[in-house]
Design an enzyme around this catalytic site. Structure first.
Site, mmCIF file in Angstrom:
data_model
loop_
_atom_site.group_PDB
_atom_site.id
_atom_site.type_symbol
_atom_site.label_atom_id
_atom_site.label_comp_id
_atom_site.label_asym_id
_atom_site.label_seq_id
_atom_site.Cartn_x
_atom_site.Cartn_y
_atom_site.Cartn_z
ATOM 1 N N HIS A 1 -7.697 -79.562 27.267
ATOM 2 C CA HIS A 1 -8.512 -80.179 26.227
ATOM 3 C C HIS A 1 -8.661 -79.263 25.025
ATOM 4 C CE1 HIS A 1 -9.695 -83.796 28.300
ATOM 5 N NE2 HIS A 1 -9.600 -83.071 29.392
ATOM 6 N N GLU B 1 25.448 -95.853 13.432
ATOM 7 C CA GLU B 1 25.996 -95.005 12.375
ATOM 8 C C GLU B 1 27.461 -95.314 12.108
ATOM 9 O OE1 GLU B 1 25.600 -90.895 13.597
ATOM 10 O OE2 GLU B 1 25.895 -91.426 15.685
ATOM 11 N N ASP C 1 26.037 -90.635 8.429
ATOM 12 C CA ASP C 1 27.365 -91.019 8.872
ATOM 13 C C ASP C 1 27.683 -92.465 8.495
ATOM 14 O OD1 ASP C 1 28.646 -88.807 9.848
ATOM 15 O OD2 ASP C 1 27.679 -88.920 11.818
ATOM 16 N N CYS D 1 16.903 -92.545 10.881
ATOM 17 C CA CYS D 1 16.735 -91.095 11.001
ATOM 18 C C CYS D 1 17.650 -90.338 10.057
ATOM 19 C CB CYS D 1 16.913 -90.633 12.443
ATOM 20 S SG CYS D 1 18.555 -90.902 13.100
#
Lengths: 552, 85
Positions: free
Chosen positions: A188, A429, A453, A500
């Site tokens: 915690h 891609e 790509d 991404c």
């Protein structure tokens, strides 16, 4: 100057005096009592008082650390309402004629030992919860309930360990950093430090004889080091770094904890791209909602032999645990093309970008692939990992991958090795993957569009080639249409889509991507908060209008 | 008597928080509710018992309901498990 090494759970620098937090360990003596009824009533009063205190703590934690982290105090309350706990205490008082304090302490010991012996790391950590409530009841029985003992100047708190109720009771304005000797990144204290955004170390190797209270110190949350009585030069350097951080933090403070949502209510998930385990601190610091791309290549590059399963497992487990329930997408081996490893013994290729790379290597050399998958499945038992496969061009490849993952799971089961069920996704891609996206979407849980790509394969332009600059357009309508098509096909099959590649962080197309319905953007950690700010200032037009404008 | 078997799909298994919710629901009924998993069993109205089963994702849990309001208990508990676990 002394230095102590710990495990960092949150980056940043704290400079200040140390305050050593001492628990007031209650001494519990066993005494014989005559009036068991009166003793039972005394226990009951203390128990109810404890339950009420926990309600107050719950409310406090709710405001300070949010519902998810506050829930622990609700559970503590339920533990005290529980038959297993109460009957044990009552039986001991009644049949052994012992005092309530001793009965509570013994019950707490028994139950926490039971949890400490469990296999699951999470459940083992619950032993601390039982100790916490037990000490609290004893405190109430003895009238010495714990109080917040940190007063005065803000300080670096050094403690053996901190129970959840202790951390939430501390006055947050007076804490510069937490340093604990025990504790795990799951504790915690660690969660609280992350929530508060202050540097913190757990598992710090401070010997018991070290006398630290009141001394000047620096906590470097990036390297995980506590410097006590630092030299002048180091102090200056750290002060400089700290100022730099303060400037960055201004943006951070403004955007941290905010939702990634447009002015008109369109929500998106903002994840981080990372390439190394050391980037985890930056992921947390910049308040990423997950990891959208963890490049696993660093495990393979810059070495002479294949990384072993256990080596990989340790890394993935750390990622899973550090992200504490947030999604972390790990991309399987993506070498070839511009990333080469000698020891793979790959043949020299005429055209590496169109050659044996990424998933193609994995499918041709399943033994390498299986080692990585075993490590990933095992680590998935420790958090919310997802696996993503690069350079896919057909559903058949995904089916071949599935056969291998099934084999991996079967083997783990046979060997009775614990594993989890990570979400399965692929990189989009290649233009082929875009065209096949409807069929591919039926095979996986998510897509992540790798725009770098995808752009080079779609435009047939090598981005490194300076001669072609006049033809190169990162916002080429073909790319945006490909993204739109992928999103539509994914959503038609009920799966989610992220981006991404670099385009994901490109502010010029952010609103187009949002309009298309992209579910997640993954960018470098430093880019997350500026992008969140941009998204929050964006107003998407009515649907329909957007359709016309989104493809330039 | 009614019985219900279910394979846990929640990624975290029956962790502290869902265990707490499950116990809370079970306690609303008079019927005895037995929970069994990992070759251990116990009273579904006790949080330590439920947590100590250490149920993880993919594992099977069997519940047995016996008592005057077993139908209602069955409905409430199975509904919760299907939705949350």
């Amino acid at each position: 100057m002394q230095t102590y090494k710990g495990k960092s759970v949150f980056g940043g620098i704290a400079i200040g005096r140390i305050r050593v937090y001492q628990k007031n360990r209650q001494q519990v003596r066993r005494t014989r009592i005559e009036d068991t009824e009166a003793e039972l009533a005394r226990y009951e009063r203390a128990r109810i008082e404890t339950v009420n205190q926990l309600k107050v703590l719950y409310e406090k934690a709710l405001v300070e650390v949010g519902e998810e982290n506050a829930a622990i105090f609700e559970i503590h309350g339920m533990m005290l309402e529980d038959g297993d706990y109460n009957e044990s205490v009552q039986n001991m008082i009644q049949s052994n004629c012992i005092n309530a304090e001793f009965a509570v302490a013994a019950t707490g010991d028994n139950l926490s030992q039971m949890f400490a012996a469990m296999q699951d790391e999470y459940m083992r950590a619950r032993a601390a919860d039982i100790k916490d409530i037990t000490e609290r009841i004893i405190g109430n029985l003895q009238g010495t309930a714990k109080e917040d003992k940190v007063v005065g100047e803000p300080a670096i708190i050094v403690a053996e360990d901190l129970a959840p109720s202790e951390t939430v009771q501390l006055d947050k304005k007076l804490i510069l950093s937490f340093v604990t000797i025990q504790g795990s990144p799951n504790s915690h204290t660690a969660i609280l430090a992350r929530t508060m955004g202050i540097p913190a170390l757990v598992g710090t190797s401070i010997p018991p004889e070290a006398d630290l209270d009141g001394k000047m110190a620096i906590v470097d949350g990036t390297t995980g080091v506590l410097y006590v009585e630092p030299e002048e030069g180091l102090l200056r350097e750290m002060e400089g770094r700290k100022e730099e951080e303060v400037r960055k933090r201004e943006l951070l403070l403004e955007m941290k904890g905010q939702e990634s949502i447009t002015a008109d209510g369109h929500r998106i998930r903002l994840y981080a791209n990372i390439g190394n385990i050391d980037d985890l601190a930056a992921v947390l610091e910049n308040d990423a909602e997950g990891i959208g791309l963890f490049r696993s290549e660093f495990l393979y590059l810059q070495r002479d032999t294949y990384p072993t399963e256990d080596e990989q497992f340790a890394i993935y487990k750390k990622v899973a645990e550090t992200m504490a329930g947030k999604t972390a997408i790990i991309r399987t081996l993506d070498i070839g093309a511009d990333k080469q490893c000698e020891y793979f013994g790959l043949e020299k290729e005429e055209n590496p970008a169109l050659g044996c790379r990424a998933i193609r290597i994995c499918l041709k050399r399943p033994e390498i692939f299986k080692t990585q998958l075993r490590a990933l499945y095992r680590a998935s038992a420790f958090g919310r990992l997802a696996i993503m496969y690069p350079m896919i061009i057909s559903p058949e490849e995904v089916r071949r991958i599935k056969k291998i993952t099934e084999e991996v799971k079967r083997e783990l089961r046979t060997q009775e090795i614990e594993y989890g069920e990570p979400e399965q996704g692929i990189m989009i891609e290649t233009p082929a993957a875009v065209m096949m996206s409807r069929e591919l979407a039926r095979e996986v849980d998510f897509f992540s569009i790798g725009t770098n790509d995808l752009t080079q394969y779609t435009l047939a332009i090598d981005r490194q080639n300076q001669n072609l600059e006049e033809f190169y357009d990162p916002h080429h309508p073909a790319i945006l249409r490909m993204i739109e098509m992928t999103v539509q096909n994914a959503h038609a099959e009920g799966i989610w889509v992220g981006i991404c590649g670099e385009l994901g962080g490109d502010r010029e197309v952010t609103d187009s991507l949002l309009r298309m319905g992209v579910d997640e953007l993954s960018v470098s950690p430093g880019n997350i908060l500026p992008l969140r700010k941009a998204i929050r200032e964006t107003q998407l037009r009515e649907e329909g209008f957007g359709k016309e404008t989104q493809v330039n | 008597m009614k019985e219900f078997s279910y394979i846990i799909t929640d990624k975290d298994g029956i962790h502290a928080r869902p265990a707490g919710e499950l116990v809370k629901i079970a306690k609303e009924f008079e019927s005895n509710i037995l929970i069994r998993a990992n070759e251990k069993d116990g009273d579904c109205k006790r949080i330590f018992t439920v947590m100590a089963l250490g149920v993880k994702k993919g594992q099977e849990v069997t519940l047995r309901f016996e008592g005057p309001d077993e139908d209602k208990a069955f409905e409430a508990v199975t509904g919760f498990m299907k939705e949350k676990l």
